[in-house]
Design a protein around this motif. Structure first.
Motif, mmCIF file in Angstrom:
data_model
loop_
_atom_site.group_PDB
_atom_site.id
_atom_site.type_symbol
_atom_site.label_atom_id
_atom_site.label_comp_id
_atom_site.label_asym_id
_atom_site.label_seq_id
_atom_site.Cartn_x
_atom_site.Cartn_y
_atom_site.Cartn_z
ATOM 1 N N ALA A 126 -0.207 -11.031 -97.545
ATOM 2 C CA ALA A 126 0.513 -11.350 -96.309
ATOM 3 C C ALA A 126 1.592 -12.373 -96.641
ATOM 4 C CB ALA A 126 -0.446 -11.907 -95.263
ATOM 5 N N LYS A 127 2.791 -12.170 -96.085
ATOM 6 C CA LYS A 127 3.934 -13.005 -96.481
ATOM 7 C C LYS A 127 4.430 -13.883 -95.348
ATOM 8 C CE LYS A 127 4.344 -10.859 -100.469
ATOM 9 N NZ LYS A 127 3.283 -11.246 -101.403
ATOM 10 N N PHE A 128 5.071 -14.975 -95.734
ATOM 11 C CA PHE A 128 5.804 -15.787 -94.767
ATOM 12 C C PHE A 128 7.225 -15.229 -94.663
ATOM 13 C CE2 PHE A 128 8.851 -19.091 -93.754
ATOM 14 C CZ PHE A 128 8.273 -19.726 -92.665
ATOM 15 N N GLY A 129 7.603 -14.829 -93.451
ATOM 16 C CA GLY A 129 8.973 -14.343 -93.277
ATOM 17 C C GLY A 129 9.729 -15.161 -92.257
ATOM 18 N N CYS A 130 9.034 -15.581 -91.197
ATOM 19 C CA CYS A 130 9.732 -16.319 -90.134
ATOM 20 C C CYS A 130 8.894 -17.449 -89.574
ATOM 21 C CB CYS A 130 10.141 -15.365 -89.009
ATOM 22 S SG CYS A 130 8.739 -14.717 -88.070
ATOM 23 N N GLY A 131 7.580 -17.316 -89.620
ATOM 24 C CA GLY A 131 6.704 -18.385 -89.144
ATOM 25 C C GLY A 131 6.562 -18.469 -87.645
ATOM 26 N N VAL A 132 7.232 -17.565 -86.908
ATOM 27 C CA VAL A 132 7.162 -17.657 -85.450
ATOM 28 C C VAL A 132 6.791 -16.325 -84.793
ATOM 29 C CG1 VAL A 132 8.708 -19.634 -85.253
ATOM 30 C CG2 VAL A 132 9.677 -17.326 -85.258
ATOM 31 N N GLY A 133 6.204 -15.430 -85.563
ATOM 32 C CA GLY A 133 5.675 -14.216 -84.943
ATOM 33 C C GLY A 133 6.688 -13.109 -84.714
ATOM 34 N N ILE A 134 7.866 -13.203 -85.293
ATOM 35 C CA ILE A 134 8.892 -12.197 -84.991
ATOM 36 C C ILE A 134 8.962 -11.067 -86.016
ATOM 37 C CG2 ILE A 134 11.379 -11.807 -84.674
ATOM 38 C CD1 ILE A 134 11.626 -14.554 -83.509
ATOM 39 N N CYS A 135 8.739 -11.352 -87.292
ATOM 40 C CA CYS A 135 9.080 -10.353 -88.316
ATOM 41 C C CYS A 135 7.918 -9.452 -88.729
ATOM 42 C CB CYS A 135 9.663 -11.024 -89.554
ATOM 43 S SG CYS A 135 8.452 -11.912 -90.561
ATOM 44 N N GLY A 136 6.703 -9.928 -88.610
ATOM 45 C CA GLY A 136 5.554 -9.092 -88.943
ATOM 46 C C GLY A 136 5.148 -9.087 -90.405
ATOM 47 N N ALA A 137 5.842 -9.841 -91.257
ATOM 48 C CA ALA A 137 5.518 -9.836 -92.691
ATOM 49 C C ALA A 137 4.116 -10.393 -92.960
ATOM 50 C CB ALA A 137 6.547 -10.642 -93.470
ATOM 51 N N CYS A 138 3.599 -11.183 -92.011
ATOM 52 C CA CYS A 138 2.317 -11.861 -92.201
ATOM 53 C C CYS A 138 1.171 -11.110 -91.545
ATOM 54 C CB CYS A 138 2.404 -13.256 -91.590
ATOM 55 S SG CYS A 138 2.671 -13.158 -89.804
ATOM 56 N N THR A 139 1.419 -9.861 -91.114
ATOM 57 C CA THR A 139 0.421 -9.164 -90.292
ATOM 58 C C THR A 139 -0.892 -8.908 -91.034
ATOM 59 O OG1 THR A 139 2.228 -8.091 -89.129
ATOM 60 C CG2 THR A 139 0.035 -7.104 -88.874
ATOM 61 N N THR A 173 -2.255 -8.647 -86.186
ATOM 62 C CA THR A 173 -2.126 -10.025 -85.706
ATOM 63 C C THR A 173 -1.194 -10.787 -86.630
ATOM 64 O OG1 THR A 173 -4.395 -9.914 -84.876
ATOM 65 C CG2 THR A 173 -3.470 -12.114 -85.196
ATOM 66 N N ARG A 174 -0.304 -11.589 -86.038
ATOM 67 C CA ARG A 174 0.624 -12.392 -86.836
ATOM 68 C C ARG A 174 -0.114 -13.618 -87.375
ATOM 69 N NH1 ARG A 174 3.505 -8.093 -86.382
ATOM 70 N NH2 ARG A 174 5.419 -8.176 -85.151
ATOM 71 N N ALA A 175 -0.431 -13.607 -88.652
ATOM 72 C CA ALA A 175 -1.220 -14.707 -89.213
ATOM 73 C C ALA A 175 -0.474 -16.034 -89.158
ATOM 74 C CB ALA A 175 -1.611 -14.380 -90.653
ATOM 75 N N CYS A 176 0.875 -15.989 -89.077
ATOM 76 C CA CYS A 176 1.639 -17.242 -89.104
ATOM 77 C C CYS A 176 1.477 -18.047 -87.818
ATOM 78 C CB CYS A 176 3.120 -16.971 -89.365
ATOM 79 S SG CYS A 176 3.970 -16.105 -88.022
ATOM 80 N N ILE A 177 1.048 -17.380 -86.728
ATOM 81 C CA ILE A 177 0.866 -18.115 -85.468
ATOM 82 C C ILE A 177 -0.575 -17.985 -84.973
ATOM 83 C CG2 ILE A 177 3.283 -18.120 -84.665
ATOM 84 C CD1 ILE A 177 2.623 -15.573 -83.057
#
Ligand code: FES
Ligand code: FES
Lengths: 687, 151
Positions: free
Chosen positions: B34-47, B55-59
């Motif tokens: 899972a990646k950090f792309g935006c940190g605010v739930g917009i990009c989905g890289a952390c799903t 689920t957006r793991a960053c938020i």
């Protein structure tokens, strides 16, 4: 040992304020070196031991899948099995290679690699199994890699594919080191053209945040003229609260208001005929014009999903850095200079890059990580926030175009393309203003000029441009000037075809001079069944458009687009076809993938790309402020490759010369209106 | 505070309690898919999947996943055998840079778990929040449809 002592001190609440008094960083820019790859240096890329080979990739992998293509070349030339060749990313202990830019990896690196592999193959065949091999360069036609066979001309499973789909570590931010800490360098909310530095901050509040480790004043060279304040924490999630608690106040040189960027680059505000840099030097005649259009293309971010990242670690013998950069050697050179160590004491390891598109060519986050690592005597990982990507990166410059054309008997007789933009190759992010004055005088900026010489018989044709330094730094972005120039030129050609009353595809064929360009046009017409026009879409106006172009004089694309426009003026691209010729093809599927990527970027250029600014600085902070195309923005795409025998060239930036124009021309066909400002505003196309 | 991570109960140390799930996975457990792309739930890289919901793991906080099943891309394959979605991603050579793809794959897995034969509209609805700057969307769609046909 050292590290444990350190963390204990921090955990115990001691002030870890490191490096009071900002260092003086060198002002002279370091320029990237661009050695030409040759067969002798290529020997350093391939080695053999006990029947197995290691290919050390002389390029950066950022999604163009050059790893797979070069491995295909190595296997074919060595005459060995796919599984016997392992590919590794390079670090700066390898001989220097130039930045991975400009779609030139196949064009310039494939043959030297094949030459080296051929020499190695012959040496092994003659019984040599150790020591060095010398390359005697053989004729291109004698190389085995450039004939279609079971490996070359095929599309094996992409290198790293398995690692990607299983989540294995590949990227810089995936690197971990024992005792690693997390860092960020805070900078003023201002244009990086303005001098700024931290004035005051609340250390006490920052220290109280769990996970706080250090505040670092001496945090590396400025970005532009923005000096920073470093923070280091033991967990990445502590960086935000520490930054908030610090509540840094900034000294900013904001005495004079920054001039409005749109005004600075307004092409009509520049004296007609007075633009300093000529791309086409004909002399169009004065008089009334048949086509006279103004086109404005905004500032745009690269928007890779991976914000840039680096891990840095100082040890006794020097500095190690892991980075997702397009140019590890340049990063190494800058770090050595900035930290006053010899180049051999800095090793930069290239990691797979999560999208770069021209944006990851300078040394930024790497120097921040190195400074924070030096200050804390611990490895430090930094990954920029999305907001930092926008505020501190460089971007596609805005450009303003005026194109005029005159016709007689269905042919263009006079052409005048004027463009004002900002620097691309001599990016303001790397080249200070005083030096730019020099490059402006001597050569202008070939990045802005790229693609400005329209590939048509245009009679008396002039194309001229100027590049203006702006408060937001511009630089290379997929295709450099070729995307915006292609959009402007192909829009004007379409208008000219309308004036002539000739089908736009035939009109192009009438004016094209290069047979390979004619070929892609004819191919895309057949592929799309051009004359059948777009299918009806209930409740929408539909249109079909075509455009074509040549990238860097070496690769060719033609695109047909269908669009549907609803009553509110919202535009959907409903179908895309592309015919593409980049000469001999190593990996057809991955050339197709590059075409698809270029077409996605073409959709973005028309529908989404825009990076908002206020008072001379970028104010976007998330993808919501600077959107990129989504799944529902992209239609079905069909790509037809002409797998010619032509010389090797590139595919990474070719179709973007034609895609945006095709979409804009389809919109014109659908609505009768010419798009002149991007991204499209639906209100302009509402019924 | 514990949760089930790819089938195993895990309890991050107390100091990590306030970290977003993304950093707990990446930096504490070393699961960097899972990646950090935006940190605010917009990009989905952390799903990641939480009880099979993308689920957006960053938020997402540790509180949010207490006692639940968290599945990451590292938990998809069975030994050397890839999950059908992973295999389809290779067969269609979906990844370009690859950075968004863990998030894309996890979202696709959840879609196909719920809707084994998705329509184009189902795919649009499920996938539209996962950004890909390289423009691999048409291949993502083709790979999902391919898995659906094989099911
Ligand atoms: S990083 Fe979580 S949605 Fe972008
Ligand atoms: S593959 Fe690069 S962002 Fe999706």
């Amino acid at each position: 040992m050292r590290r444990r002592t350190f963390l204990k001190a921090a955990g115990g609440g001691l002030v870890a304020l490191i490096g009071a008094g900002a260092a003086v960083w060198s002002q002279a820019p370091i320029f990237p070196k661009r050695p030409a790859p040759d067969a002798a240096s290529a020997l350093g890329w391939i080695s053999h031991r006990d029947g197995a080979y290691v290919l050390t990739l002389p390029r950066i992998e950022m999604g163009q899948n050059i790893t797979t293509a070069l491995k295909q070349i190595a296997c074919a030339e060595l005459g060995t099995d796919w599984r016997r060749v392992t590919v590794e990313m390079h670090d700066t202990n390898m001989g220097r290679v130039r930045a991975t830019v400009g779609s030139e990896s196949i064009m310039h690196f494939a043959e030297p690699l094949a030459q080296a592999c051929a020499a190695l193959r012959d040496a092994l065949a003659s019984g040599q199994s150790e020591g060095e091999v010398t390359v005697v360069t053989r004729p291109f036609a004698d190389l085995r890699a450039f004939r279609a066979g079971p490996i070359v001309g095929a599309s094996p499973e992409i290198a790293h594919g398995r690692a990607i789909v299983t989540g294995a570590p590949l990227y810089a931010a995936d690197v971990t080191r024992p005792g690693m800490l997390y860092g960020r360098v805070l900078r003023a909310p201002a244009s990086t053209e303005l001098t700024s530095r931290p004035r005051r901050w609340n250390s006490r509040a920052a220290r109280a945040v769990p996970g706080f480790v250090a505040i670092v004043e001496d945090c590396g060279p400025p970005i532009g003229k923005a000096r920073g304040l470093g923070i280091v924490t033991s967990r990445p999630g502590a960086l935000d609260p520490v930054a908030r608690a610090l509540a840094v106040e900034w000294d900013m040189d904001d005495a004079a208001p920054l001039p409005d960027m749109a005004m600075l680059i307004d092409v009509d505000a520049h004296a007609p005929g007075g633009l300093p840099h000529l791309v086409l030097d004909g002399a169009p005649q004065d008089g009334l014009w048949d086509v006279d259009m103004r086109l404005d293309i905004p500032l745009a971010a690269h928007g890779p999903i991976e914000p840039r990242a680096a891990v840095a670690e100082w040890q006794e013998d020097g500095l190690s850095v892991w980075s997702g950069t397009q140019d590890a050697f340049y990063v190494r050179d800058v770090l050595a200079d900035a930290f006053s160590v010899t180049q051999d004491r800095v090793v930069v390891t290239s990691c797979r890059v999560g999208g770069a598109f021209g944006g990851k060519t300078l040394c930024t986050v790497e120097a921040e990580a190195a400074a924070l690592s030096r200050a804390t005597s611990a490895p430090v990982k930094i990954q920029w926030t999305r907001a930092q990507e926008y505020a501190l990166g460089f971007h596609r410059p805005p450009s303003s175009h005026r194109i005029r054309a005159r016709l007689a008997e269905g042919r263009i007789t006079d052409w005048d393309h004027a463009q004002v933009s900002s620097h691309i190759l001599f990016t303001g992010a790397g080249v200070p203003a005083w030096l730019q004055t020099g490059t402006d005088m001597v050569i202008g900026d070939p990045g802005v000029a790229r693609g400005m010489a329209a590939p048509y018989k245009l009679g008396r044709a002039r194309a001229a441009y100027d590049a203006i330094r702006l408060s937001v730094h511009a630089g290379p972005w997929r295709g450099l000037g070729a995307g915006p120039n292609g959009l402007a030129i192909e829009s004007a050609i379409d208008e000219a075809a309308r004036v002539a009353g000739v089908d736009p595809l035939s009109f192009r064929l009438d004016h094209v001079t290069d047979p390979r360009l004619s070929d892609v046009l004819v191919r895309v017409a057949a592929l799309s069944d051009w004359s059948s026009g777009p299918p009806q879409v209930a409740g929408a106006r539909t249109g079909r458009g075509v455009a074509c172009g040549i990238y860097k004089d070496t690769s060719y694309a033609a695109v047909v687009a269908d669009v549907a426009v609803d009553a509110c003026g919202s535009v959907r691209v409903t179908r895309l076809w592309c015919a593409h010729d980049c000469g001999f093809v190593i990996n057809p599927d991955q050339v197709r993938a590059q075409c698809e990527g270029n077409l996605a970027w073409s959709v973005g250029m028309i529908l989404t790309d825009d990076l908002p600014t206020q008072q001379g600085r970028v104010v976007a902070e998330t993808f919501a402020d600077a959107p990129i195309p989504r799944m529902t923005d992209l239609p079905e795409i069909t790509v037809d490759l002409i797998e010619g025998t032509g010389p090797l060239s590139g595919a990474g930036e070719t179709a973007i010369v034609a895609g945006p124009g095709a979409i804009a021309n389809a919109l014109r066909a659908a609505t009768g209106r010419r798009a002149t400002r991007f991204p499209l505003q639906p209100t302009e196309f509402a019924l | 505070m514990s949760f089930i991570l790819n089938g195993y109960r895990q309890e991050p140390p107390a100091e990590w309690a306030d970290e977003p799930l993304l950093f707990i996975l990446r930096e504490h457990f070393g699961l960097v898919g899972a990646k950090f792309g935006c940190g605010v739930g917009i990009c989905g890289a952390c799903t990641v999947l939480v009880d099979n919901v993308p689920t957006r793991a960053c938020i997402t906080t540790l509180d949010d996943v207490e006692g639940r099943q968290v599945q990451t891309i590292e938990g998809l394959a069975k030994g050397e055998t890839l999950h059908p979605v992973q295999q389809a991603w290779l067969d269609h050579a979906v990844p370009q840079c690859g950075y968004c793809q863990a998030g894309q794959i996890m979202t696709a897995v959840a879609l196909l778990n719920d809707t084994p034969a998705p329509t184009d509209q189902d795919i649009d609805a499920a996938m539209d929040g996962n950004l890909c700057r390289c423009g691999t969307y048409p291949r993502i769609r083709a790979a999902i449809l391919h898995v659906a046909e094989g099911a």
